[in-house]
Design an enzyme around this catalytic site. Structure first.
Site, mmCIF file in Angstrom:
data_model
loop_
_atom_site.group_PDB
_atom_site.id
_atom_site.type_symbol
_atom_site.label_atom_id
_atom_site.label_comp_id
_atom_site.label_asym_id
_atom_site.label_seq_id
_atom_site.Cartn_x
_atom_site.Cartn_y
_atom_site.Cartn_z
ATOM 1 N N LYS A 134 16.074 48.944 8.565
ATOM 2 C CA LYS A 134 16.924 49.701 7.624
ATOM 3 C C LYS A 134 16.348 49.568 6.216
ATOM 4 O O LYS A 134 15.454 48.751 5.980
ATOM 5 C CB LYS A 134 18.354 49.166 7.683
ATOM 6 C CG LYS A 134 18.473 47.712 7.234
ATOM 7 C CD LYS A 134 19.844 47.115 7.535
ATOM 8 C CE LYS A 134 19.903 45.670 7.095
ATOM 9 N NZ LYS A 134 21.117 45.001 7.573
ATOM 10 N N ARG A 185 33.800 42.740 8.032
ATOM 11 C CA ARG A 185 33.109 43.877 7.428
ATOM 12 C C ARG A 185 33.269 45.077 8.344
ATOM 13 O O ARG A 185 33.878 46.068 7.968
ATOM 14 C CB ARG A 185 31.635 43.519 7.174
ATOM 15 C CG ARG A 185 30.903 44.508 6.307
ATOM 16 C CD ARG A 185 29.514 44.044 5.908
ATOM 17 N NE ARG A 185 28.582 43.948 7.035
ATOM 18 C CZ ARG A 185 27.271 43.713 6.907
ATOM 19 N NH1 ARG A 185 26.753 43.532 5.690
ATOM 20 N NH2 ARG A 185 26.483 43.637 7.961
ATOM 21 N N TYR A 199 12.209 43.334 -26.392
ATOM 22 C CA TYR A 199 13.540 43.811 -26.771
ATOM 23 C C TYR A 199 14.511 42.658 -27.015
ATOM 24 O O TYR A 199 14.537 41.687 -26.256
ATOM 25 C CB TYR A 199 14.113 44.684 -25.662
ATOM 26 C CG TYR A 199 13.488 46.058 -25.573
ATOM 27 C CD1 TYR A 199 13.537 46.932 -26.665
ATOM 28 C CD2 TYR A 199 12.875 46.479 -24.408
ATOM 29 C CE1 TYR A 199 12.969 48.200 -26.577
ATOM 30 C CE2 TYR A 199 12.311 47.750 -24.315
ATOM 31 C CZ TYR A 199 12.364 48.597 -25.409
ATOM 32 O OH TYR A 199 11.817 49.845 -25.320
HETATM 33 C C1 LIG Z 1 20.715 43.707 8.098
HETATM 34 C C2 LIG Z 1 21.277 43.267 9.381
HETATM 35 C C3 LIG Z 1 20.566 42.394 10.221
HETATM 36 C C4 LIG Z 1 19.280 41.725 9.784
HETATM 37 O O1 LIG Z 1 19.586 40.661 8.909
HETATM 38 P P1 LIG Z 1 18.468 39.686 8.325
HETATM 39 O O2 LIG Z 1 19.223 38.670 7.569
HETATM 40 O O3 LIG Z 1 17.605 40.539 7.441
HETATM 41 O O4 LIG Z 1 17.723 39.157 9.483
HETATM 42 C C5 LIG Z 1 21.065 42.146 11.481
HETATM 43 N N1 LIG Z 1 22.246 42.675 11.875
HETATM 44 C C6 LIG Z 1 22.982 43.482 11.082
HETATM 45 C C7 LIG Z 1 24.274 44.021 11.563
HETATM 46 C C8 LIG Z 1 22.535 43.786 9.795
HETATM 47 O O5 LIG Z 1 23.275 44.555 8.997
#
Ligand SMILES: *Cc1c(COP(=O)(O)O)cnc(C)c1O
Length: 360
Positions: free
Chosen positions: A35, A130, A252
């Protein structure tokens, strides 16, 4: 010569890191999490280097379609599932599985007529709160799915909130086991931290993300200690050098003020390249292979490095922002964030080179 910033992707490191996950979870299939454009590494590029995985977890259905169009035959799973009825025919047509986490998705699935069945990863909320069905709501939706002609295989999935922290996974794992007792569906629970620390939760499908990119999910164990190799290295060069007298400022807001004569290098990298603007004075950075610190406020296109102790540094000297020689987690920690965020934020304007040759 173009502006010198560059992101180098070590594709052999991706394959190596997949091997680390595999050795840790030898009996599980790997759903490689790609992702967020493979955490900033480029989805199709990463998928090609991770082609040994049995599946890919993406965010959106379109990403799954793009993977199919590129010829990938593995299981593909959008992690939030589908959002509307129009996406369901795409899932069926491209053999893309789906997370199912809410009753409105079950309603849509029951209502449509599809040319073929869709594989379901039914999400349980075991305490992260979640996504997913509560243990109380779970049996009824499972029954509905088993009766639905559009449903192919069913896998049970959950996600841990604290696998990377001392709290761990015990209470969520116990909830999952209690809720799914007696059921024989395949299961998927493990993110990177769980792959690394909790073999009792590896189950049939593991879902490593960050570890594939060579970063540690932990604050108390480095990627190198785990045996991971960084995939993304962000480099640039010094494009100007200023000699500051005591009391003079750099950048800045005059946030950095010299308390001794200070040699300051201006580096061609700023927040518009994806470097965190909140990185304070003292954030680690490499110049000519030597570790030093950033100074003052990061601007849109430039930042400052302290060259006082690196007399050989001059205009054109190489700079590493993170990656090989400087773990992204360390830079992230100095900036009050996590490596994940820095990797994902790599800007489009940063040119990319792929390095295929790394040793393994
Ligand atoms: C992003 C995600 C993962 C991977 O998590 P990492 O900490 O990057 O290994 C696995 N499962 C779900 C549902 C996620 O959203």
């Amino acid at each position: 010569m173009p502006r010198p910033i560059l992101a180098t992707f070590d594709l052999a490191a991706l394959t190596h890191n997949l091997g680390v996950a595999r050795r840790l979870a030898p009996n599980a299939k790997v759903l490689a999490v790609i992702k967020a454009d493979a955490y900033g590494h480029g989805m199709l590029r990463a998928a090609a280097a991770l082609a040994g995985a049995e599946g890919f977890a993406v965010l959106r259905v379109e990403e799954g379609v793009a993977l199919r169009e590129a010829g990938f035959k593995q299981t593909i799973l959008p992690l939030e599932g589908f959002f509307s009825e129009e996406e369901l025919p795409l899932l069926a047509q491209h053999r893309i599985a789906t997370v199912l986490h809410d009753t409105h998705q079950a309603d849509l699935l029951e209502r449509v007529k599809l040319p073929s069945k869709v594989d379901i990863f039914l999400k349980l909320n075991t305490g992260m709160n979640r996504l997913g069905f509560t243990p109380e709501a779970f049996p009824a939706v499972l029954q509905r799915l088993q009766a639905c002609p559009n449903v192919g295989s069913i896998t049970l999935i959950s996600h841990f909130a604290c696998a990377d922290e001392s709290v761990g996974i015990a209470s969520q794992l116990e909830c999952f086991q209690r809720t799914t007792q007696g059921l024989s569906f395949p299961r998927s629970l493990a993110n990177s931290a769980t792959v690394l620390r909790y073999p009792q939760a590896h189950a049939e499908w593991v879902r490593p993300g960050i570890m594939l990119y060579g970063a540690s999910p932990f604050t108390d164990e480095t990627a190198q200690e785990i045996g991971l190799r960084p995939v993304m290295t962000l480099t640039s060069r010094v494009i100007a050098v200023q000699n500051l007298q005591v009391g003079e400022i750099a950048g800045y807001g005059g946030l950095f003020r010299a308390e001794r004569p200070t040699r300051v290098g201006t580096v061609a990298c700023g927040y518009a390249d994806g470097y965190p603007r909140h990185a304070p004075t003292g954030t680690p950075i490499l110049v000519s292979g030597k570790r030093t610190r950033t100074l003052g406020r990061v601007s849109m296109d430039m930042l400052f490095a302290d060259l006082t102790e690196i007399p050989e540094a001059r205009v054109g000297s190489p700079v590493t922002l993170w990656g090989n020689g400087l773990p992204v987690e360390e830079v992230a920690q100095a900036a009050g964030t996590i490596g994940y965020e820095l990797l994902c934020a790599l800007a489009q304007r940063v040119p990319v080179v792929e390095m295929a040759g790394g040793e393994d």
